[in-house]
Scaffold this active site. Structure first.
Site, PDB file in Angstrom:
ATOM      1  N   ASP A  60      40.981  58.435 -42.151  1.00 55.28           N
ATOM      2  CA  ASP A  60      39.840  59.138 -41.571  1.00 55.28           C
ATOM      3  C   ASP A  60      40.269  60.331 -40.726  1.00 55.28           C
ATOM      4  O   ASP A  60      41.357  60.340 -40.144  1.00 55.28           O
ATOM      5  CB  ASP A  60      39.013  58.186 -40.703  1.00 55.28           C
ATOM      6  N   LYS A  61      39.394  61.300 -40.649  1.00 53.82           N
ATOM      7  CA  LYS A  61      39.650  62.509 -39.869  1.00 53.82           C
ATOM      8  C   LYS A  61      40.013  62.177 -38.425  1.00 53.82           C
ATOM      9  O   LYS A  61      40.883  62.809 -37.828  1.00 53.82           O
ATOM     10  CB  LYS A  61      38.408  63.405 -39.915  1.00 53.82           C
TER      11      LYS A  61
END
Length: 200
Positions: A60-61
């Protein structure tokens, strides 16, 4: 770029490139970087200029740590497909101090909205020696925080964050440290090195 000795991942031979072997890159993804080469904001293209490789799995970012990239489709599937049950270890900073009961729930498997998770390895650890996150984690002064080592063999969307929240201890910072036989050891944020599966 420094190199480490090759380590095993798959019994099957990988598809070779022009040099006679598939490429495998270990990358320490910083916070707020997308695991793709195009898009709005910071992407992999800012750090990696090797042509023809793509991410094997997601990160995930708002998570940090180990991302593997390869130019071999079968190797990518071996790393990313949950059916192979490749273990991934995360260093997880959580809000609060997990109870023995909460840790046991993580170990047995947690019921999420998309079904129960597989049993995990979960233990409290001392705060690890990591790089400062940019931007820093936001803390609540009135609530303590602590660190867990959590090892899973799945790859559901935001799974670790959902697991810790389900047992009452929200994730503040998430760093993937290990995928299978590969770790972040020796890699600073934004750094990468090339390695490869051991030949059988």
């Amino acid at each position: 770029m420094s190199r480490k000795r090759q380590q095993p991942l798959d019994e099957r031979p990988a598809m070779p490139d022009a040099r006679g072997m598939s490429r495998l890159i270990l990358f320490n993804k910083p916070f707020n970087v997308l695991t793709q080469f195009t898009g709005e904001g910071r992407t992999l293209a800012e750090f990696i200029t090797v042509p023809g490789v793509y991410a094997a799995g997601r990160l995930d970012k708002d998570s940090e740590g180990l991302l593997l990239l390869t130019d071999d489709g079968r190797l990518q599937a071996r790393i990313a497909d949950p059916k192979f049950k490749l273990e991934k270890t995360y260093l997880v900073q959580v809000e609060g101090v997990p109870t023995p009961e909460a840790l046991e729930r993580l170990r047995r498997g947690v019921e999420l909205n998309d079904g129960p998770t597989r049993p995990a390895k979960a233990e409290m650890i001392e705060p690890p020696e990591l790089w400062p996150r940019d931007p820093p984690v936001r803390f609540r002064k009135s609530v303590p925080d602590s660190w867990l080592s959590l090892t899973i063999s799945e790859g559901r969307n935001r799974q670790v964050r959902r697991m810790t929240a389900a047992v009452g201890f929200p994730t503040l910072r998430l760093v993937r440290w290990r995928i299978g036989e590969w770790t972040l050891d020796g890699l600073g944020p934004g750094d990468w090195r090339e390695t490869g599966p051991k030949r059988r």
